[in-house]
Design a protein around this motif. Structure first.
Motif, short mmCIF file in Angstrom:
data_model
loop_
_atom_site.label_atom_id
_atom_site.label_comp_id
_atom_site.label_asym_id
_atom_site.label_seq_id
_atom_site.Cartn_x
_atom_site.Cartn_y
_atom_site.Cartn_z
N LEU A 138 0.82 -1.21 0.00
CA LEU A 138 0.00 0.00 0.00
C LEU A 138 0.85 1.26 0.00
CD1 LEU A 138 -2.67 -1.12 2.64
CD2 LEU A 138 -2.54 -1.64 0.21
N GLY A 139 2.15 1.11 -0.17
CA GLY A 139 3.07 2.25 -0.05
C GLY A 139 2.83 3.34 -1.08
N ALA A 140 2.26 3.00 -2.25
CA ALA A 140 2.07 3.99 -3.31
C ALA A 140 0.74 4.73 -3.20
CB ALA A 140 2.17 3.31 -4.67
N LEU A 141 -0.08 4.35 -2.24
CA LEU A 141 -1.41 4.95 -2.11
C LEU A 141 -1.39 6.12 -1.13
CD1 LEU A 141 -3.57 1.70 -1.86
CD2 LEU A 141 -2.83 2.93 -3.92
N ASP A 142 -2.29 7.08 -1.33
CA ASP A 142 -2.39 8.19 -0.38
C ASP A 142 -3.02 7.68 0.91
OD1 ASP A 142 -5.39 8.64 -0.35
OD2 ASP A 142 -5.03 9.03 -2.47
N LYS A 143 -2.93 8.48 1.97
CA LYS A 143 -3.31 8.04 3.31
C LYS A 143 -4.74 7.54 3.39
CE LYS A 143 -3.62 9.62 8.12
NZ LYS A 143 -3.07 8.37 8.68
N LYS A 144 -5.69 8.30 2.84
CA LYS A 144 -7.10 7.92 2.95
C LYS A 144 -7.37 6.62 2.20
CE LYS A 144 -11.76 9.83 2.52
NZ LYS A 144 -12.07 9.57 3.94
N LEU A 145 -6.83 6.52 0.97
CA LEU A 145 -7.03 5.31 0.19
C LEU A 145 -6.32 4.12 0.83
CD1 LEU A 145 -8.22 4.02 -2.31
CD2 LEU A 145 -6.23 4.79 -3.62
N ARG A 146 -5.16 4.38 1.42
CA ARG A 146 -4.43 3.30 2.09
C ARG A 146 -5.24 2.74 3.25
NH1 ARG A 146 0.01 5.91 2.71
NH2 ARG A 146 -0.11 6.44 4.92
N GLU A 147 -5.87 3.62 4.02
CA GLU A 147 -6.68 3.17 5.15
C GLU A 147 -7.88 2.36 4.67
OE1 GLU A 147 -7.59 6.81 7.10
OE2 GLU A 147 -5.67 6.91 8.18
N THR B 1 -8.06 0.65 1.88
CA THR B 1 -7.58 -0.59 1.28
C THR B 1 -7.12 -1.58 2.33
OG1 THR B 1 -6.84 0.73 -0.63
CG2 THR B 1 -6.05 -1.52 -0.51
N GLN B 2 -6.66 -1.10 3.47
CA GLN B 2 -6.29 -2.01 4.55
C GLN B 2 -7.46 -2.90 4.94
OE1 GLN B 2 -4.93 0.61 7.66
NE2 GLN B 2 -3.04 1.14 6.60
N PHE B 3 -8.64 -2.30 5.07
CA PHE B 3 -9.82 -3.08 5.46
C PHE B 3 -10.28 -3.99 4.32
CE2 PHE B 3 -9.87 0.38 8.55
CZ PHE B 3 -10.10 -0.33 9.72
N GLU B 4 -10.08 -3.56 3.07
CA GLU B 4 -10.39 -4.43 1.94
C GLU B 4 -9.48 -5.65 1.95
OE1 GLU B 4 -10.04 -2.05 -1.55
OE2 GLU B 4 -11.98 -1.05 -1.27
N LEU B 5 -8.20 -5.44 2.22
CA LEU B 5 -7.26 -6.56 2.30
C LEU B 5 -7.68 -7.55 3.38
CD1 LEU B 5 -3.64 -5.08 1.98
CD2 LEU B 5 -4.74 -6.71 0.44
#
Length: 378
Positions: A180-189, A191-195
């Protein structure tokens, strides 16, 4: 499976002596010339775990992952997958897949074709490929993007394509290298739950490498904190945060104030003498500290209360507000004590107001209960 008080099953195979690990590192050391990247690592990872390797750059976490993938071989020790030594098994024949930070999608292929690529290479029948790709598109919520090329979708969607492609071959183990390193903070958060949701639905064992503490604490069933090629602590996120086993782990995970002193027993409690002219800190701890031994005392800012008037309690210190961090939902106050020590205290901003309860240069009292601090040996 462990059980809660209401008898609901809790996922904790590492607590079951009858549960065999999927992955087992046994005394693994990896050297590059004279440099030791991994030193004598023994570690068990269980089926269906979402396991995080966490640490700063150069700590050895990526080397551990590359050893699992087969891109490196141990200098010493053994790595087992499902009870079998995987050292002689080449990377392309291991029941392991790897998802890279760059995603490594083929730009000239559609989303559908990217996901199908590995299945075609394996010689899977066309009708089965179609069924499997459709299943992966549904799992990752990409059904409407199957015909698009990678450049025609967002970064978060490309991340899901890479995940779908990695899962398409139904590996026993999926390795995620800073995914998730290439994603912005909001999208990263998000995507964490999607993972987490996808990992739970597939039952695939995930091992993620990250330097992001918040990411590891959010997604993982257990976290391995590493430093200089050594495992410092392996435990659940709550255990790592609330009961770190060393000063290093306490300082690496989250925000914390660490004080050095000497502890002495006072009945069932310890008194920590930490600064001349300051009252001793009172704490309960299962850690045994011998008379006269140096110790460390860690306290996290959310455990510290801040007051205008002196509270009648243990662990009460007087100081002055020298800095304020406003984060919307919380405010962090940096309180300087008479001896120059800084204690951080947090308060929730429960009311809608632009005025802070405390401001710069305010004389204040901070305190916390005798069960909030963490006593650490050494």
């Amino acid at each position: 499976m462990a059980e809660t008080k209401d008898h609901q099953a809790v996922f904790a195979p590492w607590e079951d002596p009858n549960e065999a690990p999927l992955i087992r590192f046994r005394g693994v050391t990896k050297k590059f010339g004279t440099f030791t990247a991994i030193h004598d690592v023994s570690l068990d990872i269980y089926r269906k775990e979402f396991f995080a390797l966490l640490g700063p750059s150069g700590c050895g976490k990526t080397t551990l992952m590359r050893l699992l993938a087969g891109f490196e071989t141990p200098t010493e020790g053994q790595i087992e997958l499902d009870g079998h030594d995987i050292a002689p098994v080449p990377p392309n024949q291991r029941a392991v897949n790897m998802m890279f930070q760059s995603y490594a999608l083929f730009p000239h292929l559609s989303v559908w074709e990217n996901i199908a690529f590995g299945l075609k290479r394996e010689g899977m029948a066309k009708d089965k490929i179609g069924d499997r790709v459709t299943e992966m598109l549904r799992l990752t919520r990409l059904e409407q993007f199957g015909r698009r090329k990678p450049h025609q979708i967002s970064g978060g969607q490309r991340q899901r394509v890479a995940l779908a492609r990695s899962l398409a071959k139904a590996p026993k183990l999926l390795l995620l290298d800073e995914p998730l390193g290439a994603l912005d903070k909001k999208l990263r958060e998000e995507t964490q739950f999607e993972l987490m949701d996808i990992q739970e639905k597939t039952g695939t064992t995930f091992v993620i490498v990250t330097h992001d503490q918040e990411e590891a604490m959010t997604v993982a069933s257990r976290v391995a904190v590493m430093d200089a090629g050594v495992l410092k602590q392996v435990a659940t996120p709550s255990q790592i945060y609330e009961n770190p086993n060393s000063v290093y782990v306490a300082g690496f995970i989250g925000d914390v104030t660490i004080l050095q002193g000497r502890a002495r027993k006072d009945g069932e409690r310890y008194l920590v003498d930490w600064a001349e002219g300051q009252p001793p800190l009172v704490t309960h701890s299962g850690v045994e500290i011998g008379p006269g031994e140096t110790c460390h005392y860690a306290i996290r800012p959310e455990k510290v209360e801040i007051h205008k008037d002196r509270p009648d309690d243990d662990n009460v210190l007087h100081g002055k507000v020298i800095d304020i961090g406003y984060l919307g939902n919380i405010s962090t106050y940096h309180v300087e004590l008479a001896n120059g020590q800084i204690i951080r205290a947090q308060s929730f901003n429960t009311e809608r107001s632009t005025r802070q309860a405390f401001t710069w240069e305010d004389e204040v009292w901070v305190n916390w209960t005798d069960r909030c601090g963490i006593l650490l040996a050494g």
